[in-house]
Enzyme design. Structure first.
Site, PDB file in Angstrom:
ATOM      1  N   ARG A 128       0.862  -1.178   0.000  1.00 36.66           N
ATOM      2  CA  ARG A 128       0.000   0.000   0.000  1.00 36.66           C
ATOM      3  C   ARG A 128       0.901   1.232   0.000  1.00 36.66           C
ATOM      4  O   ARG A 128       2.107   1.147   0.217  1.00 36.66           O
ATOM      5  CB  ARG A 128      -0.935   0.008   1.211  1.00 36.66           C
ATOM      6  CG  ARG A 128      -0.207   0.023   2.551  1.00 36.66           C
ATOM      7  CD  ARG A 128      -1.193  -0.006   3.708  1.00 36.66           C
ATOM      8  NE  ARG A 128      -0.487   0.103   4.982  1.00 36.66           N
ATOM      9  CZ  ARG A 128      -1.093   0.086   6.171  1.00 36.66           C
ATOM     10  NH1 ARG A 128      -2.404  -0.029   6.241  1.00 36.66           N
ATOM     11  NH2 ARG A 128      -0.401   0.195   7.286  1.00 36.66           N
ATOM     12  N   CYS A 132       4.232   8.449  -5.383  1.00 42.29           N
ATOM     13  CA  CYS A 132       4.953   9.690  -5.095  1.00 42.29           C
ATOM     14  C   CYS A 132       3.925  10.771  -4.818  1.00 42.29           C
ATOM     15  O   CYS A 132       3.016  10.982  -5.628  1.00 42.29           O
ATOM     16  CB  CYS A 132       5.820  10.095  -6.285  1.00 42.29           C
ATOM     17  SG  CYS A 132       6.365  11.822  -6.219  1.00 42.29           S
ATOM     18  N   GLU A 167      -3.339   7.029   7.283  1.00 40.27           N
ATOM     19  CA  GLU A 167      -1.997   7.112   7.865  1.00 40.27           C
ATOM     20  C   GLU A 167      -0.985   7.763   6.924  1.00 40.27           C
ATOM     21  O   GLU A 167       0.025   7.177   6.532  1.00 40.27           O
ATOM     22  CB  GLU A 167      -1.516   5.720   8.297  1.00 40.27           C
ATOM     23  CG  GLU A 167      -2.360   5.104   9.390  1.00 40.27           C
ATOM     24  CD  GLU A 167      -1.893   3.717   9.810  1.00 40.27           C
ATOM     25  OE1 GLU A 167      -2.239   3.295  10.935  1.00 40.27           O
ATOM     26  OE2 GLU A 167      -1.178   3.054   9.019  1.00 40.27           O
ATOM     27  N   CYS A 175       9.986  11.466  -0.865  1.00 42.90           N
ATOM     28  CA  CYS A 175      10.262  10.874  -2.168  1.00 42.90           C
ATOM     29  C   CYS A 175      11.354  11.700  -2.846  1.00 42.90           C
ATOM     30  O   CYS A 175      11.377  12.933  -2.734  1.00 42.90           O
ATOM     31  CB  CYS A 175       9.003  10.838  -3.029  1.00 42.90           C
ATOM     32  SG  CYS A 175       9.277  10.120  -4.665  1.00 42.90           S
ATOM     33  N   GLU A 324      -7.872   3.753  15.470  1.00 43.93           N
ATOM     34  CA  GLU A 324      -7.426   2.360  15.419  1.00 43.93           C
ATOM     35  C   GLU A 324      -6.660   2.003  16.678  1.00 43.93           C
ATOM     36  O   GLU A 324      -5.855   2.789  17.161  1.00 43.93           O
ATOM     37  CB  GLU A 324      -6.476   2.105  14.231  1.00 43.93           C
ATOM     38  CG  GLU A 324      -7.069   2.137  12.861  1.00 43.93           C
ATOM     39  CD  GLU A 324      -6.022   1.787  11.805  1.00 43.93           C
ATOM     40  OE1 GLU A 324      -5.030   1.103  12.152  1.00 43.93           O
ATOM     41  OE2 GLU A 324      -6.182   2.201  10.655  1.00 43.93           O
ATOM     42  N   TRP A 332       2.805  -6.758  13.022  1.00 46.16           N
ATOM     43  CA  TRP A 332       3.988  -6.181  12.389  1.00 46.16           C
ATOM     44  C   TRP A 332       5.159  -5.963  13.334  1.00 46.16           C
ATOM     45  O   TRP A 332       6.187  -5.445  12.910  1.00 46.16           O
ATOM     46  CB  TRP A 332       3.633  -4.862  11.701  1.00 46.16           C
ATOM     47  CG  TRP A 332       2.728  -3.977  12.501  1.00 46.16           C
ATOM     48  CD1 TRP A 332       1.374  -3.913  12.430  1.00 46.16           C
ATOM     49  CD2 TRP A 332       3.105  -3.022  13.502  1.00 46.16           C
ATOM     50  NE1 TRP A 332       0.872  -2.989  13.321  1.00 46.16           N
ATOM     51  CE2 TRP A 332       1.913  -2.429  13.983  1.00 46.16           C
ATOM     52  CE3 TRP A 332       4.321  -2.606  14.033  1.00 46.16           C
ATOM     53  CZ2 TRP A 332       1.919  -1.453  14.970  1.00 46.16           C
ATOM     54  CZ3 TRP A 332       4.319  -1.630  15.017  1.00 46.16           C
ATOM     55  CH2 TRP A 332       3.123  -1.060  15.475  1.00 46.16           C
ATOM     56  N   GLU A 372      -1.919  -8.676   6.837  1.00 49.25           N
ATOM     57  CA  GLU A 372      -2.375  -8.442   8.206  1.00 49.25           C
ATOM     58  C   GLU A 372      -3.349  -9.513   8.683  1.00 49.25           C
ATOM     59  O   GLU A 372      -4.167  -9.265   9.559  1.00 49.25           O
ATOM     60  CB  GLU A 372      -2.988  -7.040   8.314  1.00 49.25           C
ATOM     61  CG  GLU A 372      -1.962  -5.947   8.074  1.00 49.25           C
ATOM     62  CD  GLU A 372      -2.498  -4.550   8.353  1.00 49.25           C
ATOM     63  OE1 GLU A 372      -2.074  -3.956   9.359  1.00 49.25           O
ATOM     64  OE2 GLU A 372      -3.323  -4.057   7.563  1.00 49.25           O
ATOM     65  N   LYS A 373      -3.230 -10.715   8.135  1.00 47.11           N
ATOM     66  CA  LYS A 373      -4.170 -11.763   8.528  1.00 47.11           C
ATOM     67  C   LYS A 373      -3.980 -12.224   9.968  1.00 47.11           C
ATOM     68  O   LYS A 373      -4.889 -12.800  10.564  1.00 47.11           O
ATOM     69  CB  LYS A 373      -4.073 -12.946   7.577  1.00 47.11           C
ATOM     70  CG  LYS A 373      -2.743 -13.633   7.475  1.00 47.11           C
ATOM     71  CD  LYS A 373      -2.808 -14.783   6.466  1.00 47.11           C
ATOM     72  CE  LYS A 373      -1.439 -15.397   6.208  1.00 47.11           C
ATOM     73  NZ  LYS A 373      -0.576 -14.471   5.435  1.00 47.11           N
ATOM     74  N   HIS A 375      -3.273 -10.060  12.373  1.00 52.83           N
ATOM     75  CA  HIS A 375      -3.598  -8.917  13.223  1.00 52.83           C
ATOM     76  C   HIS A 375      -4.937  -9.199  13.892  1.00 52.83           C
ATOM     77  O   HIS A 375      -5.909  -9.572  13.237  1.00 52.83           O
ATOM     78  CB  HIS A 375      -3.683  -7.662  12.349  1.00 52.83           C
ATOM     79  CG  HIS A 375      -3.662  -6.374  13.104  1.00 52.83           C
ATOM     80  ND1 HIS A 375      -4.662  -6.011  13.975  1.00 52.83           N
ATOM     81  CD2 HIS A 375      -2.772  -5.359  13.116  1.00 52.83           C
ATOM     82  CE1 HIS A 375      -4.391  -4.816  14.479  1.00 52.83           C
ATOM     83  NE2 HIS A 375      -3.244  -4.405  13.973  1.00 52.83           N
TER      84      HIS A 375
END
Length: 650
Positions: A128, A132, A167, A175, A324, A332, A372-373, A375
């Site tokens: 994700r 730029c 986020e 960049c 969140e 992670w 993220e399975k 999480h």
């Protein structure tokens, strides 16, 4: 002012708008990703949400390809159906623009949107935030999808909040591609006006770096040795500001369709070094934050409190939204330790105690596939026959019982100075010690205040401070003359200030304030230092009372040969490179006091220093109540007091 439904309205960029979603209770829910599941699961999800007490879900955060499966062709039927199901069940929607996840077809059509790292690596897809922020094709596509969503859903009664992107700056904060270099040059021309002004600000006479044309200036990419720190500092400012422009462009589009719906984007107050959130906070209708505890850390509950207090401060003391957090383990960290029974409830209520008017999670239903399975989620892989589900239902009931606290505020008489630009500059190359880190210093002071049950706000060094009795300044490395004058006026007016070493050292261009350290604060602190004496790794020095007696504690990281210029010595160095010199000082200045701490004291010594400063300030410093108890109060507009006590000994 307050509307009939209780929501606040305030003036912002020329319009009146609701500052909080149309909810009659504390917000409860999380990210919902129905596109990951067959439609026959959706009705079950909505029924379980009702059982859990969910009243707000975030939709569409990563749904760009589902909404626009090919260029210019939009499919909204699935989103219409799920919003309809939620609305029928009385569940409100925080509708996101999906611009954090450009589709694969978009990257294929526009390969030059891929970001370039400081080392020159072009980042690929399959994740994700592969974009730029300066690529014109990406910016145009963001505006297009935001316009489509706003035109269709801005009038839907279920939509009570807009969630722009996700986020910002989390994965791509800078960049170094040609688009970004061109945008950087344009930004510099707008800031400085002339190359002479830029050369003076950057000190380019050092190492023969003087620029004679704008197109000679590059982004501060990886080089044979340390790159000009003023250039790197400006690039950090530019990057934060230009990514903020992405947010503002989408915000203005959705606002044009319905100004009454508030707009937010989820910050990561303690995790995101790259965005100057003081600037960002001025541009959102309500502040929201993502916070994840450090699994296995024995002080994770104090880190949580610090993040919550910082987020409340970004909101100017107004209620904010926890967008969140996790029901249990995240996916992670190196070791994704699960939360203990009851910890999720305690974490959630700690955020509420410190000013949050809503508790949301990532995510509603645990994913079967993807990064993220593993999480944790509100509805885990194990389903409803699980500890997590039972705790989720219990939390929903507890939040319903607490609906009365909605809109109340936390009041603090202590503030900690926090500045993202100091964070950036402090940790650049070629500093006296790599062991000096911004958040470490902030946490060291915050922790001792927390353990003494002192509730603290955070404040920018330019902020009005007169309402605070005690202000703590841990490593404000950058202090402009104006900011230093602000601290000076605060103490002159009767405030008590505590300043740590390596504060007030440079101006906004990372140029040293001359005449001795601590630069801009010498007269206020009543001391002068002619040399830094950073300590070797693992080295400690003794600290002792100036009136004799045994050592009071130890200092690490740093020492200084402090000279008294009006201040009095409180603790002195007993040994080490600054032996015999004052280590901690106190200076009467105007009607207030300014303390200086020239080393990193051990926790017990630091707590005693802060206790004595709090005594000067008239701040209650509770050393009797066990520091395993977290105590905070919220106060309503009618004076009603809502005390929270959380037991972390269990």
């Amino acid at each position: 002012m307050a509307d009939a439904d209780g929501s606040r309205t305030v003036s912002h960029y020329g319009i009146e708008r609701a500052a909080w979603p149309r909810l009659d209770a504390l917000a409860y829910g999380g990210d919902y990703n129905p596109e990951q599941w067959p439609e026959e699961v959706w009705a079950e999800d909505v029924a379980l949400m009702r059982e859990a007490g969910v009243n707000l879900v975030s939709l569409g955060i990563f749904s760009w390809v589902k909404l626009e499966p090919e260029p210019g062709r939009f499919e909204f039927g699935w989103l219409d159906r799920i919003i309809g199901l939620l609305h029928e069940a009385g569940i409100h929607v925080d509708l996101a623009t999906p611009t954090a996840a450009p589709p694969a077809w978009f990257r294929k059509a526009h390969p030059d949107i891929r970001p370039v790292t400081r080392e020159g690596h072009v980042l690929g897809g399959g994740a994700r935030q592969t974009y730029c922020p300066h690529a014109p094709e990406y910016r145009a596509a963001c505006r297009r999808i935001a316009e489509q969503l706003a035109a269709r859903y801005a009038g839907h009664p279920a939509v009570v909040l807009w969630h722009i992107h996700n986020e910002y700056g989390c994965h791509v904060s800078e960049c170094y591609c040609p688009y970004s270099v061109a945008a950087f040059r344009e930004w510099l021309q707008g800031k400085y006006g002339s190359l002479d002004a830029l050369n003076a600000a950057w000190g380019t006479s050092f190492w023969g770096q003087t620029y004679t044309a704008w197109d000679e200036i590059d982004a501060p990419r990886e080089a044979p040795t340390g790159v000009n720190p003023a250039q790197r500092l400006d690039f950090a400012r530019f990057s934060s500001a230009s990514i903020l422009e992405l947010f503002k462009a989408e915000r203005d589009i959705v606002k044009a369709h319905n100004p009454a719906i508030p707009v937010t984007t989820n910050f990561m107050a303690l995790l995101n070094k790259s965005m100057d959130l003081w600037s960002w906070a001025r541009e959102v209708d309500l502040v929201s934050d993502d916070h994840y505890t450090t699994a296995g850390s024995p002080v994770r509950h104090i880190e949580l409190a610090m993040a919550a207090d910082l987020c409340r401060s970004l909101a100017g003391g107004a209620p904010w939204l926890l967008m969140e957090h996790s029901t249990s383990a995240v996916n992670w960290q190196e070791r994704n330790v699960a939360k203990l029974p009851g910890e999720m409830m305690r974490n959630s209520l700690a955020h509420v105690a410190r000013g949050a008017d809503g508790v949301l999670f990532f995510q509603w239903r645990a994913s079967r596939a993807g990064s993220e399975k593993y999480h944790s989620a509100m509805l885990p892989h194990a389903g409803t026959d699980s500890r997590i589900w039972r705790e989720v239902v219990a939390l929903g009931r507890r939040l319903e019982q607490l609906r009365e606290v909605r809109g109340s505020r936390v009041r603090a008489d202590t503030a900690i100075v926090w500045d993202w630009e100091s964070w950036w500059a402090l940790e650049l190359d070629s500093r006296p010690s790599v062991d000096v880190r911004f958040v470490d210093a902030q946490f060291a002071y915050y922790e001792q205040l927390w353990r003494a049950h002192v509730t603290a706000d955070f404040a920018h060094p330019s902020a009005g401070l007169s309402r605070y009795r005690l202000v703590v300044v841990p490593q404000s490395y950058i202090l402009t003359s104006r900011w230093a004058d602000n601290l000076r006026r605060y103490v002159e007016g009767g405030g008590t200030l505590v300043v740590s070493f390596f504060s007030g050292i440079v101006d906004e261009n990372d140029a040293v304030h001359l005449g001795g350290y601590p630069g801009a604060l010498r007269d206020l602190l009543g001391v002068r230092v002619d040399e830094f004496l950073p300590l070797a790794q693992g080295q400690a020095v003794a600290l002792k009372p100036v009136d004799g007696g045994d050592a009071a504690g130890t200092g690490t990281l740093w020492a200084e040969p402090v000279e008294l210029r009006g201040a009095e010595s409180v603790l002195a160095y007993g040994d080490g490179p600054a032996a015999g010199h004052p280590a901690v000082t106190r200076h009467r200045f105007g009607r207030g006091h300014a303390w200086y701490v020239s080393t990193r004291p051990d926790p017990g010594t630091l707590r005693e220093i802060l206790r004595r400063a709090a005594l000067d300030a008239g701040v209650e410093f509770d050393t009797q109540t066990p520091d395993t108890l977290e105590t905070v109060r919220r106060v309503g507009a009618d004076g009603a007091v809502y005390p929270f006590t959380l037991d972390h000994a269990q």
